[in-house]
Design a protein around this motif. Structure first.
Motif, PDB file in Angstrom:
ATOM      1  N   ALA A  43       2.884   7.453  11.868  1.00  0.00           N
ATOM      2  CA  ALA A  43       2.929   8.453  10.621  1.00  0.00           C
ATOM      3  C   ALA A  43       2.498   8.065   9.503  1.00  0.00           C
ATOM      4  O   ALA A  43       2.445   8.967   8.572  1.00  0.00           O
ATOM      5  N   CYS A  44       2.292   6.751   9.078  1.00  0.00           N
ATOM      6  CA  CYS A  44       2.098   6.401   7.784  1.00  0.00           C
ATOM      7  C   CYS A  44       0.765   6.971   7.362  1.00  0.00           C
ATOM      8  O   CYS A  44      -0.100   6.497   7.915  1.00  0.00           O
ATOM      9  N   PRO A  45       0.753   7.634   5.991  1.00  0.00           N
ATOM     10  CA  PRO A  45      -0.525   8.025   5.788  1.00  0.00           C
ATOM     11  C   PRO A  45      -1.572   6.897   5.127  1.00  0.00           C
ATOM     12  O   PRO A  45      -2.847   7.109   5.212  1.00  0.00           O
ATOM     13  N   VAL A  46      -1.133   5.962   5.134  1.00  0.00           N
ATOM     14  CA  VAL A  46      -1.954   4.464   4.592  1.00  0.00           C
ATOM     15  C   VAL A  46      -2.072   3.495   5.722  1.00  0.00           C
ATOM     16  O   VAL A  46      -2.598   2.394   5.493  1.00  0.00           O
ATOM     17  N   LYS A  47      -1.466   3.908   6.826  1.00  0.00           N
ATOM     18  CA  LYS A  47      -1.698   3.086   8.118  1.00  0.00           C
ATOM     19  C   LYS A  47      -1.193   1.639   7.764  1.00  0.00           C
ATOM     20  O   LYS A  47      -1.621   0.694   8.099  1.00  0.00           O
ATOM     21  N   ILE A  48       0.087   1.512   7.373  1.00  0.00           N
ATOM     22  CA  ILE A  48       0.558   0.352   7.175  1.00  0.00           C
ATOM     23  C   ILE A  48       1.205   0.059   8.456  1.00  0.00           C
ATOM     24  O   ILE A  48       2.004   0.696   9.008  1.00  0.00           O
ATOM     25  N   ASN A  49       0.770  -1.302   8.921  1.00  0.00           N
ATOM     26  CA  ASN A  49       1.219  -1.776  10.390  1.00  0.00           C
ATOM     27  C   ASN A  49       2.557  -2.268  10.461  1.00  0.00           C
ATOM     28  O   ASN A  49       2.761  -3.260  10.329  1.00  0.00           O
ATOM     29  N   ILE A  50       3.688  -1.309  10.212  1.00  0.00           N
ATOM     30  CA  ILE A  50       4.963  -1.867   9.977  1.00  0.00           C
ATOM     31  C   ILE A  50       5.543  -2.703  11.140  1.00  0.00           C
ATOM     32  O   ILE A  50       6.154  -3.837  10.964  1.00  0.00           O
ATOM     33  N   PRO A  51       5.565  -2.430  12.275  1.00  0.00           N
ATOM     34  CA  PRO A  51       5.849  -3.059  13.285  1.00  0.00           C
ATOM     35  C   PRO A  51       5.320  -4.418  13.419  1.00  0.00           C
ATOM     36  O   PRO A  51       5.876  -5.434  13.591  1.00  0.00           O
ATOM     37  N   PRO A  70      11.981   2.325   7.780  1.00  0.00           N
ATOM     38  CA  PRO A  70      11.088   1.091   8.253  1.00  0.00           C
ATOM     39  C   PRO A  70      10.287   0.316   6.905  1.00  0.00           C
ATOM     40  O   PRO A  70      10.341  -0.910   7.085  1.00  0.00           O
ATOM     41  N   ILE A  71       9.853   1.235   6.042  1.00  0.00           N
ATOM     42  CA  ILE A  71       9.309   0.592   4.759  1.00  0.00           C
ATOM     43  C   ILE A  71      10.138  -0.616   4.399  1.00  0.00           C
ATOM     44  O   ILE A  71       9.770  -1.678   3.803  1.00  0.00           O
ATOM     45  N   GLY A  72      11.386  -0.189   3.845  1.00  0.00           N
ATOM     46  CA  GLY A  72      12.609  -0.969   3.306  1.00  0.00           C
ATOM     47  C   GLY A  72      12.577  -2.231   4.068  1.00  0.00           C
ATOM     48  O   GLY A  72      12.893  -3.352   3.586  1.00  0.00           O
ATOM     49  N   HIS A  90       0.968  -1.010  -0.017  1.00  0.00           N
ATOM     50  CA  HIS A  90      -0.048  -0.061  -0.088  1.00  0.00           C
ATOM     51  C   HIS A  90       0.875   1.267   0.057  1.00  0.00           C
ATOM     52  O   HIS A  90       0.392   2.116  -0.071  1.00  0.00           O
ATOM     53  N   CYS A  91       2.196   1.176   0.212  1.00  0.00           N
ATOM     54  CA  CYS A  91       3.065   2.160   0.564  1.00  0.00           C
ATOM     55  C   CYS A  91       2.897   3.315  -0.823  1.00  0.00           C
ATOM     56  O   CYS A  91       3.182   2.914  -2.016  1.00  0.00           O
ATOM     57  N   ILE A  92       2.842   4.677  -0.475  1.00  0.00           N
ATOM     58  CA  ILE A  92       2.902   5.734  -1.463  1.00  0.00           C
ATOM     59  C   ILE A  92       4.326   6.375  -1.524  1.00  0.00           C
ATOM     60  O   ILE A  92       4.402   7.362  -2.118  1.00  0.00           O
ATOM     61  N   ARG A  93       5.357   5.831  -0.883  1.00  0.00           N
ATOM     62  CA  ARG A  93       6.466   6.049  -0.927  1.00  0.00           C
ATOM     63  C   ARG A  93       6.661   7.782  -0.469  1.00  0.00           C
ATOM     64  O   ARG A  93       7.397   8.583  -1.212  1.00  0.00           O
ATOM     65  N   CYS A  94       6.098   7.943   0.679  1.00  0.00           N
ATOM     66  CA  CYS A  94       6.157   9.247   1.099  1.00  0.00           C
ATOM     67  C   CYS A  94       7.171   9.680   1.855  1.00  0.00           C
ATOM     68  O   CYS A  94       7.842  10.708   2.083  1.00  0.00           O
ATOM     69  N   SER A  95       7.767   8.642   2.565  1.00  0.00           N
ATOM     70  CA  SER A  95       8.949   8.762   3.440  1.00  0.00           C
ATOM     71  C   SER A  95       8.993   9.210   4.771  1.00  0.00           C
ATOM     72  O   SER A  95       9.770   9.391   5.412  1.00  0.00           O
ATOM     73  N   ALA A  96       7.585   9.341   5.312  1.00  0.00           N
ATOM     74  CA  ALA A  96       7.204   9.915   6.504  1.00  0.00           C
ATOM     75  C   ALA A  96       7.826   8.815   7.534  1.00  0.00           C
ATOM     76  O   ALA A  96       8.203   9.208   8.570  1.00  0.00           O
ATOM     77  N   CYS A  97       7.649   7.544   7.349  1.00  0.00           N
ATOM     78  CA  CYS A  97       8.297   6.602   8.301  1.00  0.00           C
ATOM     79  C   CYS A  97       9.616   6.674   8.401  1.00  0.00           C
ATOM     80  O   CYS A  97      10.109   6.458   9.636  1.00  0.00           O
ATOM     81  N   MET A  98      10.539   6.895   7.378  1.00  0.00           N
ATOM     82  CA  MET A  98      11.874   7.334   7.652  1.00  0.00           C
ATOM     83  C   MET A  98      12.198   8.410   8.483  1.00  0.00           C
ATOM     84  O   MET A  98      13.042   8.505   9.316  1.00  0.00           O
TER      85      MET A  98
END
Ligand code: SF4
Lengths: 236, 543
Positions: free
Chosen positions: B389-397, B356-358, B327-335
């Motif tokens: 921070a993720c705008p599309v709420k990916i539950n990275i953890p 984190p997304i990487g 779902h990632c839109i590559r915004c870089s907020a998570c970084m």
């Protein structure tokens, strides 16, 4: 098997594998939207949720009057370092003339003639899809004047859609100075209101201030490859 | 895999290209941590962007509703992917474009090369695109005599410096202005030797350097932020205008887009065009967004192609716990909010996709059993800031934990069974964990072992510390001492205490750590707060 068929087959298989054990319901995260089954192999279009299911929770309308819209748009555009002026319709030609004084400029063939002061005529070059000006020649001109299709006040965004009064995308890109007319009735309040007025199949350019970069130590530099100067004239 | 694959394999094939770490994260991170310049720049960048983001996000009263909508649209798009891709293809084709499909990086590169050859061009201009970085397109073309020129300022700095991007939004953030000037002086043949290191001058040098290229380019290559299935529309979101140059002036336009970038409806743009700029650069809107649908006669490129890329995406999609990484839109907020990324920088992650997304996307694309990416899911403290921070709420953890589980399974699964993904002999860790599981599964066994505590204590040094533990545990004592175990276990102490004092009162205090974490998107100052008033770009300045 062609790459196309193989990728589509992989996608179907991947989705099937994911939903066998009742994975999270898809497309049903918004409260009140119809739940789309979670245990099927194929998703059929009929069962997809309606777009309106996503529209309910966030703002789709703002209730700003004309004064409010103009004030907000001016504020946002100035924040982006654009130069903004609000004029009465009758003063438009004079305002444009002031901005283009002494410059050689390109104008799209559908630009309203009553907006162009006669004194500017000998420095204007007309462009159209049928008779496009070569890019090297555009590069040698000082400025461009266009109208615009829609503006979004909340984000300070002006949208060009390639209509005859806005012209080909190249003319509003190559010259270094863009004078852009925003007729007051084209101003929308928020992003969903702006997109609702647009046809996305037209070539769209959303412009929010002059081009900029923050790539060197995050220091903002206005004006890189696009026009370095953006003049907005709001006509009421 | 030991199974012979007949027809379509049950696990879709992995992706290839620049999505694999070249060395394990811990080693790379260790090296990058020694780079003080990198750390200072990154700290400054991530904090600045983070603050801007919070400010513009707090302006929107419906930010959380937009995140929900973004997440729902992406979930829907993934679940309807076959139908949406077919629809996109139909629409894009009906409006004069050509659609190609690429199973992996190599196939995508070959298609691009073929399309460029048809035009006879030997140089192409490129607008920043993660997909083409992922497939290593520039290197591929370079080897075959086609120069691919990056036109985004930061990408240009990275390319001229023979370097790699360190951040997906500001890829050259690890270079300071003086280094950039030196690169320009060395690599731009037409630059004046008097060039100073003032950012404005450097940007103008890049403008002059690229201008002729833009005006004469025959072929451009781009990525896409969105592809709209309903209309066949593609979109690129950018700041500098190099994107507009590439998307408008050349005759041929080739776009490489991951299959996960497709959105169902044009209307969905109203959500993503609010989420992306605010999350990414912390602006209300980015300076330029271009949307194009196939070919517009007489306006812009007349030879328009799109390559729909899999390269491991179907593999990620098949992982039902991990698929939302797509779902990632590559915004870089998570970084920008990640405490690990802030210190190690993007290079430590090895892949095109850092942070984190990487840490979840790269192993999902290659499969976590791909040795080179198996340490990435551990590159996190699981603090949860990325999720907030993720705008599309990916539950990275959650996905990180899931992938750690997969990795442990891949490495340490019992050897029985045939198709196992296991990678070798039982390790010390296997033995230790096996022993722990034996001991911890029974109170009696544990009690028995605890009787040995006084012996262990006696083995420790005078100061009650172990300075060197044997075997696997030596890693722990390499940079710290391990305290000797106590002479009595907590369990036995508790038993004695209970006998002496009667029933203990429940002590309800928790550690309070969770409450201390600042929630993302908290209300900060009002809408107007911090806004720099336009200081009038004067005409003189712009000429
Ligand atoms: S995972 Fe979320 S926050 Fe991170 S880059 Fe992707 S969309 Fe942005």
């Amino acid at each position: 098997m062609s790459a196309r068929d193989e990728i589509l087959a992989r996608v179907r298989e991947a989705l099937g594998a994911g939903s066998v054990q009742g994975s999270r319901p898809v497309g049903a995260l918004v409260q009140g939207s119809p739940s789309v089954g979670s245990d099927r192999q194929e998703v059929t279009p009929e069962r997809a949720p309606e777009p309106s299911a996503y529209r309910t929770p966030y703002r789709t309308e703002s209730e700003m009057d004309e004064d409010g819209l103009v004030e907000l748009l001016v504020d946002r555009l100035e924040d982006y370092k654009a130069r903004v002026e609000v004029v009465a319709r009758g003063e438009l030609a004079g305002a444009i003339r002031k901005r283009l004084d002494g410059k050689r400029f390109v104008v799209p063939h559908g630009f309203p003639t009553e907006w162009l002061h006669p004194a500017l005529a000998d420095r204007a070059v007309t462009d159209s899809r049928e008779a496009p000006i070569a890019v090297e020649r555009l590069d040698a001109l000082d400025a461009v004047v266009t109208s615009s299709a829609v503006s979004i006040a909340e984000t300070g965004t002006i949208v060009l859609d390639g209509s005859p009064d806005q012209g080909r995308r190249a003319i509003s890109l190559v010259p270094d100075h863009h004078v852009c007319v925003v007729p007051v009735e084209t101003i929308a309040g928020i992003v969903p209101e702006g997109f609702a007025r647009l046809d996305v199949t037209r070539p769209l350019t959303l412009i929010s201030g002059p081009s900029a970069t923050s790539d060197i130590e995050l220091e903002r530099v206005e004006g890189v490859h696009g026009p370095r100067m953006l003049d907005v004239i709001i006509a009421r | 895999m030991t199974t012979v694959s007949l027809g379509i394999p049950s696990v879709p094939p992995r992706g290839f290209g620049n999505i694999s770490a070249v060395e394990p994260f811990p080693r790379a991170a260790h090296r990058e941590l020694g780079n003080a310049q990198l750390r200072a720049n990154l700290g400054h960048a991530t904090h600045t962007i983070r603050d801007k983001r919070l400010r513009v996000v707090s302006e929107l009263p419906d930010w959380e509703a937009l995140r929900d909508a973004g997440s729902a649209i992406k979930t829907e798009a993934m679940s309807r992917l076959p139908e949406l891709l077919t629809q996109f293809e139909e629409q894009f084709t009906a409006r004069g474009g050509t659609v190609h499909w690429a199973r992996d990086a190599a196939e995508a590169n070959r298609i691009v090369e073929g399309l460029i050859r048809q035009t006879g061009a030997s140089e192409v201009v490129k607008v920043k695109s993660m997909a083409t970085q992922e497939i290593g397109l520039n290197e591929y073309l370079e080897e075959r005599g086609i120069a691919a020129l990056e036109t985004d300022l930061a990408e240009l700095i990275v390319q001229l410096g023979h370097d790699k991007p360190s951040h997906i939004l500001v890829p050259a953030i690890h270079k300071n202005r003086t280094e950039i000037r030196d690169i320009f002086l060395a690599e731009m043949p037409d630059v004046a030797p008097s060039l100073t290191d003032e950012p404005r001058r450097l940007a103008m040098a890049a403008r002059a350097h690229l201008r002729r290229k833009f005006l004469s380019a025959k072929v451009a290559i781009s990525g896409a932020n969105f592809g709209i299935a309903e209309t066949g529309t593609l979109g690129v979101v950018e700041s500098e205008g190099n994107g507009r140059m590439c998307l408008t002036l050349p005759e041929t336009l080739i776009t490489v887009m991951g299959i996960e970038k497709v959105l169902p409806r044009a209307q969905d743009l109203e959500v993503f065009m609010q989420l992306l700029p605010r999350s990414s650069t912390g602006e209300r809107m980015n300076p330029y967004t271009s949307l194009w649908t196939g070919v517009t006669p007489g306006d812009g490129p007349q030879n328009v192609h799109v390559i729909l890329l899999d390269n491991g995406r179907t593999r990620a999609l098949a992982d039902r716990h991990g698929r939302s990484a797509l779902h990632c839109i590559r915004c870089s907020a998570c970084m920008n909010v990640c405490p690990v990324y802030e210190r190690t920088g993007g290079h430590a992650y090895g892949s095109t996709y850092p942070g984190p997304i990487g840490a979840i996307l790269s192993p999902l694309l290659t499969g976590v059993e791909a040795e080179e990416n198996s340490s990435l899911p551990y590159a996190s403290s699981l603090c949860g800031a990325c999720f907030d921070a993720c705008p599309v709420k990916i539950n990275i953890p959650e996905i990180l934990v899931h992938l750690r589980g997969e990795d442990v399974e891949a490495k340490h699964a019992p050897r029985s069974g045939s198709g196992g993904r296991r990678r070798g002999l039982p390790t010390q860790m296997d033995v230790a964990l096996g022993a722990a599981s034996w001991a911890l599964s029974s109170g009696d066994r544990l009690g028995l072992l605890e009787k040995g505590l006084p012996v262990a204590r006696a083995l420790a040094g005078r100061d009650g510390k172990f300075t060197r533990l044997p075997g696997l545990a030596a890693g722990w004592t390499q940079s710290r001492d391990a305290p000797a175990p106590p002479s009595e276990s907590f369990r036995s102490w508790w038993k004695k205490r209970e006998k002496a004092a009667g029933p203990a009162k429940g002590d309800g205090t928790t550690d309070g750590a969770a409450g201390g974490r600042a929630k993302g998107d908290g209300a900060t100052d009002g809408a107007a707060g911090g806004r720099a008033k336009g200081d009038g770009a004067t005409e003189g300045e712009a000429q």
